[in-house]
Design a protein around this motif. Structure first.
Motif, short mmCIF file in Angstrom:
data_model
loop_
_atom_site.label_atom_id
_atom_site.label_comp_id
_atom_site.label_asym_id
_atom_site.label_seq_id
_atom_site.Cartn_x
_atom_site.Cartn_y
_atom_site.Cartn_z
N LEU A 27 0.84 -1.21 0.00
CA LEU A 27 0.00 0.00 0.00
C LEU A 27 0.87 1.26 0.00
O LEU A 27 0.64 2.19 -0.76
CB LEU A 27 -0.90 -0.04 1.24
N LEU A 28 1.91 1.23 0.83
CA LEU A 28 2.79 2.40 0.95
C LEU A 28 3.48 2.69 -0.37
O LEU A 28 3.53 3.84 -0.82
CB LEU A 28 3.83 2.12 2.04
N ILE A 29 4.00 1.63 -0.99
CA ILE A 29 4.72 1.82 -2.26
C ILE A 29 3.76 2.35 -3.33
O ILE A 29 4.04 3.34 -4.00
CB ILE A 29 5.36 0.49 -2.72
N ALA A 30 2.61 1.67 -3.47
CA ALA A 30 1.67 2.03 -4.53
C ALA A 30 1.14 3.45 -4.33
O ALA A 30 1.12 4.26 -5.26
CB ALA A 30 0.52 1.03 -4.58
N LEU A 31 0.76 3.76 -3.10
CA LEU A 31 0.13 5.05 -2.84
C LEU A 31 1.15 6.20 -2.96
O LEU A 31 0.85 7.25 -3.54
CB LEU A 31 -0.52 5.05 -1.46
N GLN A 32 2.36 5.97 -2.44
CA GLN A 32 3.37 7.03 -2.51
C GLN A 32 3.76 7.31 -3.96
O GLN A 32 3.84 8.45 -4.38
CB GLN A 32 4.60 6.62 -1.72
N CYS A 33 4.00 6.22 -4.70
CA CYS A 33 4.36 6.39 -6.11
C CYS A 33 3.19 7.03 -6.84
O CYS A 33 3.38 7.93 -7.67
CB CYS A 33 4.71 5.06 -6.76
N LYS A 260 14.73 16.52 -10.81
CA LYS A 260 15.06 17.88 -10.39
C LYS A 260 14.58 18.16 -8.97
O LYS A 260 15.25 18.83 -8.19
CB LYS A 260 14.43 18.88 -11.37
N THR A 261 13.39 17.66 -8.66
CA THR A 261 12.83 17.95 -7.35
C THR A 261 13.30 16.96 -6.28
O THR A 261 12.88 17.04 -5.15
CB THR A 261 11.30 17.88 -7.39
N LYS A 262 14.17 16.04 -6.67
CA LYS A 262 14.63 14.98 -5.75
C LYS A 262 13.46 14.17 -5.22
O LYS A 262 13.56 13.50 -4.19
CB LYS A 262 15.42 15.57 -4.58
N GLY A 263 12.33 14.27 -5.92
CA GLY A 263 11.14 13.52 -5.50
C GLY A 263 11.41 12.03 -5.54
O GLY A 263 10.95 11.27 -4.69
N GLY A 264 12.21 11.61 -6.54
CA GLY A 264 12.53 10.19 -6.68
C GLY A 264 13.27 9.67 -5.48
O GLY A 264 13.01 8.56 -4.99
N LEU A 265 14.19 10.51 -4.98
CA LEU A 265 15.00 10.11 -3.82
C LEU A 265 14.11 9.96 -2.58
O LEU A 265 14.20 8.97 -1.85
CB LEU A 265 16.08 11.17 -3.58
N ALA A 266 13.25 10.97 -2.38
CA ALA A 266 12.35 10.94 -1.23
C ALA A 266 11.43 9.73 -1.32
O ALA A 266 11.20 9.02 -0.33
CB ALA A 266 11.51 12.23 -1.18
#
Lengths: 386, 251
Positions: A27-33, A260-266
């Motif tokens: 759930l965490l992975i799916a919802l966050q992504c 650019k937003t480092k969103g991937g890292l977060a």
């Protein structure tokens, strides 16, 4: 039913924490992504809402809102000559500065496109009435949720009286002639206007544009048209030109924002934490369950049942815990997704994303089974005799 | 039927610990069991009974000595086999009944037996089920095949455990205190089943127990004290006809 499933059902209370941990991870992975992808999709609304199949822009363009001016006339006529292309038109999208009526500036994104009915740009998001109003020079339309950011909270009241709020963009005066819904942006509010107004604001010449959009007879022809353009003499003549299909450009723009937003890292960090929690709880559940059946396993070992058979049993248990956890997570994810949408943040829960989250979590569950195998090392049949 | 020993231990010694803390569980023990023989190994707590059973069954390696098993006309030196070969030997030839029933709580009586055939010998589900039902029927549990351990009495559970030990039709059966958790009515049934397994199926069965009531049912009684085999004391119970006592002396 297999012995593993029989055991899982019989001892469901024992295995429940593991199943819930897997469900939580998925759930965490799916919802966050989904939330991140939903957010990123906002940055490509102009591409996704356009009817253009091919986007031609400046060289090394990173995302849809970072393009530099290119020459229009030569490109439009040459692109129109490509077999399969049915319609070509210029399109302008660039960052600019909104000068607030009360003072101060904020970043905004100028979206200048043709306003005719046959336009393939994103102007179709606007109703006919607003498109008509935009034909007047200096007229703009903004999203109603961005009024505060643009410091024009009074715009709706003025519109009701048939008057318009005024501001400046890049030093040029503009009037807000209408409001639109559902066109929020991440970096800066979208400012919809005509090509003429956009050129005026961006101080571009009449032959300058930022993109050239092309529509094909059939959207499936887009990759072939892109290839043709890349290998045509036009590419040699205009080395500053980049060509993409609609989907390619949308993906490229989203990836640019993601990095650019480092969103991937977060996202990766939060997802890794979710997986870690799932891993620890599931492996501990399996470890405890195996240790609880220690004497039964020990007698099977004494009877000569190979140890690999017992290892396989634990890993199979892990697999089924993973399957049940993932199954549980699917309705929960969609339910929480709906809740988030109600709260104003729409997650993008694609089938691919759900499948990826399921596979990653299933892999995690199997790995937790492998970790729990250490419990079997402690089982020796001779211990039953002491 | 019982001429040559089929399971022999020679000069078996096993200790635990090191240096000053070293204690000997077995000291130079030698004994032989014949085909179809039901033997009882008795002795006080800590006398080394369970250690001897573990050494003879290939579960615990002795410090010194030899365990010879005669199977299919060959003599196998159990502790010269690799661990995998020994595991295979136990799979083919050994059955175990331990203290407590050690049944999987989630599995029915017939599944407890099936699992041994399917996981051990790769037998198909259908054949394993048929053989399991047949065995449970022989043990008087034909109507209890579908019950879980929690739905069975202590005696029934131990019978299922015996079925699990016998389902492979093993040549050797090792039982550690098989009657300790049962009242005598059920204990008597259990020992009677083991006697039938030995005499009618030809299995060689070694029972470790301190329960003197078993003595009249067995063919041979070994006494172990301080890790050494002792001469048998005269049993309190009067043995039924045909039951004999023997003390195996080291060769």
């Amino acid at each position: 039913m297999s012995y593993t499933l029989t055991t899982l059902w019989h001892d469901r209370q024992r295995y429940l924490p593991g199943i819930l941990a897997v469900a939580f991870s998925a759930l965490l992975i799916a919802l966050q992504c989904g939330l991140l992808f939903g957010l990123l999709s906002i940055s490509t609304i102009p591409i996704d809402r356009s009817e253009a199949d091919v986007w031609i822009g400046p060289q090394k363009v990173l995302s849809v809102d970072t393009g530099q001016p290119i020459s229009e006339s030569k490109l439009v006529s040459r692109v129109a000559g490509i077999p399969g292309v049915t319609h070509v038109e210029p399109y302008i999208q660039r960052f600019s500065f909104w000068e607030k009526p009360g003072g101060g500036t904020d970043l905004c994104i100028i979206v200048g496109c043709r306003l005719t009915d046959d336009s393939i740009g994103p102007s179709k998001v606007l109703p006919q009435e607003l498109r008509d109003r935009l034909t007047e020079e200096g007229s703009v339309v903004v999203d109603e949720s961005e009024l505060e950011r643009l410091d024009i909270q009074h715009a709706p009241a003025l519109l009701a009286q048939g008057r318009f709020a005024s501001a400046k963009i890049n030093g040029r005066p503009v009037r807000v002639v209408g409001l639109v819904k559902g066109m929020r942006s991440i970096a800066g509010p979208y400012i919809f206007c005509s090509l003429f107004t956009a050129r005026s604001i961006m101080k571009l010449g009449p032959d300058q544009t930022v993109y050239v959009l092309a529509k094909c007879e059939d959207p499936a022809m887009a990759p072939r048209v892109v290839e043709q353009l890349k290998s045509s003499p036009l590419q040699q003549e205009e080395p500053d030109m980049s060509v993409f299909t609609k989907d390619e450009f949308s993906h490229k723009s989203r990836m640019h924002w993601l990095l650019k937003t480092k969103g991937g890292l977060a996202l990766g960090y939060a997802a890794a934490l979710g997986l870690l929690v799932g891993l620890v709880v599931t492996s501990q559940t399996l470890y405890a369950a195996t240790m609880a059946s220690m004497r039964e396993y020990a007698i099977l070992l004494a009877l000569g049942i190979p140890r690999w058979r017992l290892r396989w049993t634990v890993v199979t248990q892990a697999f089924w815990i993973g399957v049940f956890g993932v199954l549980l997570s699917i309705p929960a994810t969609y339910l929480l997704g709906e809740l988030a949408t109600h709260l104003g943040v729409k997650p993008l829960l694609s089938a691919e994303l759900m499948a990826a989250a399921a596979l990653i979590t299933l892999g995690m569950a199997m790995f937790s089974g492998v970790i729990a195998l250490r419990s079997l090392k402690q089982i020796e049949p001779v211990n039953l005799l002491r | 039927m019982r001429d040559e020993p089929v399971l022999q231990g020679f000069h078996l010694t096993r200790s635990f610990g090191d240096g000053e803390t070293r204690t000997y569980a077995l000291r130079d023990v030698s004994l032989g069991l014949k085909k179809g023989e039901l033997a009882l190994l008795m002795g006080p707590s800590g006398s080394g009974k369970s250690t001897l059973l573990a050494v003879l069954s290939g579960l615990l390696e002795p410090d010194s000595g030899q365990v010879l098993a005669r199977v299919d006309g060959d003599a196998v030196d159990l502790w010269k086999l690799t661990p995998r070969q020994r595991e295979h030997f136990r799979l083919k030839h050994c059955g175990f009944i331990f203290q407590g029933y050690n049944l999987f709580p989630a599995l029915t009586a017939e599944q407890q037996l099936e699992i041994v055939l399917r996981w051990g010998e790769g037998i198909s589900g259908r054949e394993a089920r048929e053989r399991s039902r047949e065995m449970l029927s022989l043990l008087g549990l034909s109507k209890k095949c579908h019950l879980l351990p929690a739905q069975l009495s202590g005696g029934e559970k131990q019978r299922v455990a015996i079925g699990r030990a016998l389902i492979k039709n093993p040549q050797f059966v090792f039982a550690d205190e098989p009657t300790s958790a049962l009242d005598w009515t059920h204990g008597e049934q259990v020992i009677e089943l083991l006697r039938i397994a030995a005499h009618e199926r030809g299995a060689t069965i070694l029972v470790v127990s301190h329960d003197h009531r078993i003595v009249p049912f067995v063919d041979t009684v070994f006494h172990l004290e301080d890790g050494r085999l002792q001469e048998a004391e005269t049993p309190v119970d009067v043995p039924p006809p045909g039951v004999r006592f023997r003390l195996e002396m080291p060769p």
